[in-house]
Design a protein around this motif. Sequence first.
Motif, PDB file in Angstrom:
ATOM      1  N   ILE A 143       0.841  -1.206   0.000  1.00  0.00           N
ATOM      2  CA  ILE A 143       0.000   0.000   0.000  1.00  0.00           C
ATOM      3  C   ILE A 143       0.875   1.254   0.000  1.00  0.00           C
ATOM      4  O   ILE A 143       0.612   2.209  -0.743  1.00  0.00           O
ATOM      5  N   ARG A 144       1.909   1.252   0.831  1.00  0.00           N
ATOM      6  CA  ARG A 144       2.812   2.418   0.871  1.00  0.00           C
ATOM      7  C   ARG A 144       3.502   2.623  -0.470  1.00  0.00           C
ATOM      8  O   ARG A 144       3.693   3.752  -0.925  1.00  0.00           O
ATOM      9  N   MET A 145       3.859   1.518  -1.108  1.00  0.00           N
ATOM     10  CA  MET A 145       4.524   1.595  -2.412  1.00  0.00           C
ATOM     11  C   MET A 145       3.587   2.234  -3.447  1.00  0.00           C
ATOM     12  O   MET A 145       3.996   3.103  -4.221  1.00  0.00           O
ATOM     13  N   TYR A 146       2.327   1.830  -3.426  1.00  0.00           N
ATOM     14  CA  TYR A 146       1.357   2.405  -4.367  1.00  0.00           C
ATOM     15  C   TYR A 146       1.085   3.867  -4.055  1.00  0.00           C
ATOM     16  O   TYR A 146       0.896   4.682  -4.968  1.00  0.00           O
ATOM     17  N   ASP A 148       3.145   5.929  -3.033  1.00  0.00           N
ATOM     18  CA  ASP A 148       4.299   6.675  -3.528  1.00  0.00           C
ATOM     19  C   ASP A 148       4.372   6.695  -5.054  1.00  0.00           C
ATOM     20  O   ASP A 148       5.236   7.365  -5.628  1.00  0.00           O
ATOM     21  N   ASN A 149       3.475   5.933  -5.708  1.00  0.00           N
ATOM     22  CA  ASN A 149       3.460   5.867  -7.166  1.00  0.00           C
ATOM     23  C   ASN A 149       2.535   6.967  -7.698  1.00  0.00           C
ATOM     24  O   ASN A 149       1.322   6.928  -7.478  1.00  0.00           O
ATOM     25  N   PRO A 150       3.072   7.973  -8.385  1.00  0.00           N
ATOM     26  CA  PRO A 150       2.237   9.109  -8.818  1.00  0.00           C
ATOM     27  C   PRO A 150       1.104   8.728  -9.758  1.00  0.00           C
ATOM     28  O   PRO A 150       0.030   9.336  -9.718  1.00  0.00           O
ATOM     29  N   ASN A 151       1.323   7.709 -10.594  1.00  0.00           N
ATOM     30  CA  ASN A 151       0.265   7.289 -11.525  1.00  0.00           C
ATOM     31  C   ASN A 151      -0.898   6.635 -10.788  1.00  0.00           C
ATOM     32  O   ASN A 151      -2.057   6.840 -11.138  1.00  0.00           O
ATOM     33  N   TRP A 152      -0.577   5.861  -9.769  1.00  0.00           N
ATOM     34  CA  TRP A 152      -1.604   5.226  -8.944  1.00  0.00           C
ATOM     35  C   TRP A 152      -2.343   6.295  -8.128  1.00  0.00           C
ATOM     36  O   TRP A 152      -3.561   6.273  -8.012  1.00  0.00           O
ATOM     37  N   ARG A 153      -1.577   7.242  -7.613  1.00  0.00           N
ATOM     38  CA  ARG A 153      -2.140   8.287  -6.760  1.00  0.00           C
ATOM     39  C   ARG A 153      -3.087   9.192  -7.550  1.00  0.00           C
ATOM     40  O   ARG A 153      -4.178   9.528  -7.081  1.00  0.00           O
ATOM     41  N   VAL A 154      -2.685   9.582  -8.750  1.00  0.00           N
ATOM     42  CA  VAL A 154      -3.528  10.482  -9.543  1.00  0.00           C
ATOM     43  C   VAL A 154      -4.826   9.771  -9.945  1.00  0.00           C
ATOM     44  O   VAL A 154      -5.887  10.397 -10.038  1.00  0.00           O
ATOM     45  N   TYR A 155      -4.736   8.453 -10.140  1.00  0.00           N
ATOM     46  CA  TYR A 155      -5.903   7.650 -10.537  1.00  0.00           C
ATOM     47  C   TYR A 155      -6.922   7.576  -9.404  1.00  0.00           C
ATOM     48  O   TYR A 155      -8.107   7.905  -9.587  1.00  0.00           O
ATOM     49  N   PHE A 156      -6.480   7.169  -8.211  1.00  0.00           N
ATOM     50  CA  PHE A 156      -7.436   7.012  -7.109  1.00  0.00           C
ATOM     51  C   PHE A 156      -7.880   8.360  -6.534  1.00  0.00           C
ATOM     52  O   PHE A 156      -8.989   8.466  -6.006  1.00  0.00           O
ATOM     53  N   ASN A 157      -7.046   9.361  -6.657  1.00  0.00           N
ATOM     54  CA  ASN A 157      -7.512  10.702  -6.283  1.00  0.00           C
ATOM     55  C   ASN A 157      -8.657  11.148  -7.193  1.00  0.00           C
ATOM     56  O   ASN A 157      -9.604  11.799  -6.745  1.00  0.00           O
ATOM     57  N   LEU A 158      -8.560  10.789  -8.482  1.00  0.00           N
ATOM     58  CA  LEU A 158      -9.643  11.132  -9.401  1.00  0.00           C
ATOM     59  C   LEU A 158     -10.935  10.427  -8.989  1.00  0.00           C
ATOM     60  O   LEU A 158     -12.009  11.032  -8.985  1.00  0.00           O
ATOM     61  N   LEU A 159     -10.830   9.142  -8.645  1.00  0.00           N
ATOM     62  CA  LEU A 159     -12.024   8.402  -8.224  1.00  0.00           C
ATOM     63  C   LEU A 159     -12.619   9.006  -6.948  1.00  0.00           C
ATOM     64  O   LEU A 159     -13.838   9.036  -6.770  1.00  0.00           O
ATOM     65  N   ASN A 160     -11.752   9.489  -6.057  1.00  0.00           N
ATOM     66  CA  ASN A 160     -12.238  10.160  -4.849  1.00  0.00           C
ATOM     67  C   ASN A 160     -12.926  11.471  -5.184  1.00  0.00           C
ATOM     68  O   ASN A 160     -13.837  11.900  -4.472  1.00  0.00           O
ATOM     69  N   ALA A 161     -12.486  12.112  -6.242  1.00  0.00           N
ATOM     70  CA  ALA A 161     -13.143  13.351  -6.672  1.00  0.00           C
ATOM     71  C   ALA A 161     -14.478  13.055  -7.348  1.00  0.00           C
ATOM     72  O   ALA A 161     -15.448  13.796  -7.173  1.00  0.00           O
ATOM     73  N   LEU A 162     -14.542  11.968  -8.111  1.00  0.00           N
ATOM     74  CA  LEU A 162     -15.758  11.627  -8.838  1.00  0.00           C
ATOM     75  C   LEU A 162     -16.868  11.103  -7.931  1.00  0.00           C
ATOM     76  O   LEU A 162     -18.042  11.451  -8.091  1.00  0.00           O
ATOM     77  N   TYR A 163     -16.492  10.230  -6.964  1.00  0.00           N
ATOM     78  CA  TYR A 163     -17.502   9.485  -6.212  1.00  0.00           C
ATOM     79  C   TYR A 163     -17.621   9.945  -4.767  1.00  0.00           C
ATOM     80  O   TYR A 163     -16.628  10.136  -4.071  1.00  0.00           O
TER      81      TYR A 163
END
Length: 426
Positions: A143-146, A148-163
């Motif tokens: 989980i910590r590794m993900y 720290d991964n900017p591509n993973w972070r930008v993806y789930f941040n978007l889902l948090n913004a959408l839903y």
Amino acid sequence: MERIYDDVLHEEVYVNSYTNGLKAFVIKKKNFSKAFAGYATKYGSVDSKFIHPKTNEIVEVPDGIAHFLEHKLFEEQEGNVFDRFAKFGAMANAFTSFKETVYYFISTQNFYENFEILLDFVQNPYFTEQNVEKEKGIIAQEIRMYQDNPNWRVYFNLLNALYVEHPVKIDIAGTLDSIQKITKDDLYLCYNTFYHPSNMIVVVCGDVDPQKVFDMVEKMEKTKEYQSLIERIYPEEPDRVNQKRIEVKQSISTPIFYIGFKDHLNDLPPYDMIMKDIETQILAEMLFGKSTDFYEQLYKEGLINQSFGFEYNCEPDYSFFMIGGESKDPDQVYQRVLEHIENVKNNGIEKNEFERAKKVVLGNHLRKFDNPEKLSVEFIYSYFKGINIFEYVKEINSVSYESCQNRLKSFFEEDKSCISIVWPIQ
């Protein structure tokens, strides 16, 4: 055993149904040296609240448990399943998505020996208090590794913004807090609920003997009785987006962004789901594909690069479109995307662009049939939605210019959009 032959694609598929509800499929690929076999359950990260099949009570388990279960199934009392596959020269793995968990192997030799291992280990969970506690540390590190991964972070941040409410916004692996709450009993409850044959399929793709595959499944199936349908519980999700903008900073050189559009036309019959999916793919290719004037102009201005791309996720309880990549000015791209959509809505889509995009979508689909792994995974995704992947060619060809115009008018609305950005640390 039933044989299905597709006259358009010239694909041969064998199907066998079992009394316990399991279905097995063999996609016959003559003269292919590589074979794929997958054992899949319709169970993913969003399925954390459901009706207990025995007590009929509502159960809510910690986030990340589907992914945790996937990890644990590879551990046996005698050792590790990967060692068994390696002995017969197979590459084995698994993945958990929002809706599915799939265990699979790919091999060029000893197919039936590896297939026996796959059928065996998925049906034999081995959870102890000790090995569950040990796994928490391993998954916490993941989980910590993900994070720290900017591509993973930008993806789930978007889902948090959408839903606002839907669990699709929660990381598939869960959170550092949620995984600490997972117990051995939780794992067995979820396994016994969702890993029942009536909620699973076996998919094989390669130059194999269908009858031998089906006989092996019959012989090795432990569960013989049928189980009633699983009732999942999802929260009511409002049409609005949760927030218009999420920004974080990480150690990167160029900003990364995703623009999201929330789709409200969900919970449709399978045919309508297919058509909505295809129409959206065609529209996306027309609007943002690498052959469009829009892409070329932004590329020339240095606002986007080769990382710019899009995807559409279409499910009965949630659907969203996302587009993004690297950019020196994500806000400028967001504004240009919205202006471009509005301009096309006002002026209509060009018929020659529609025909071109349709061919691109068809070509992308047909390429999957040359890759046993991609074809099988796509087959699994489609099957669990109640969709036949072999229908897609016919449906792509049937999509009309007018239906895409209507889809454009009902989707890509500015008030249903948001942006997620990861900025470089200055």
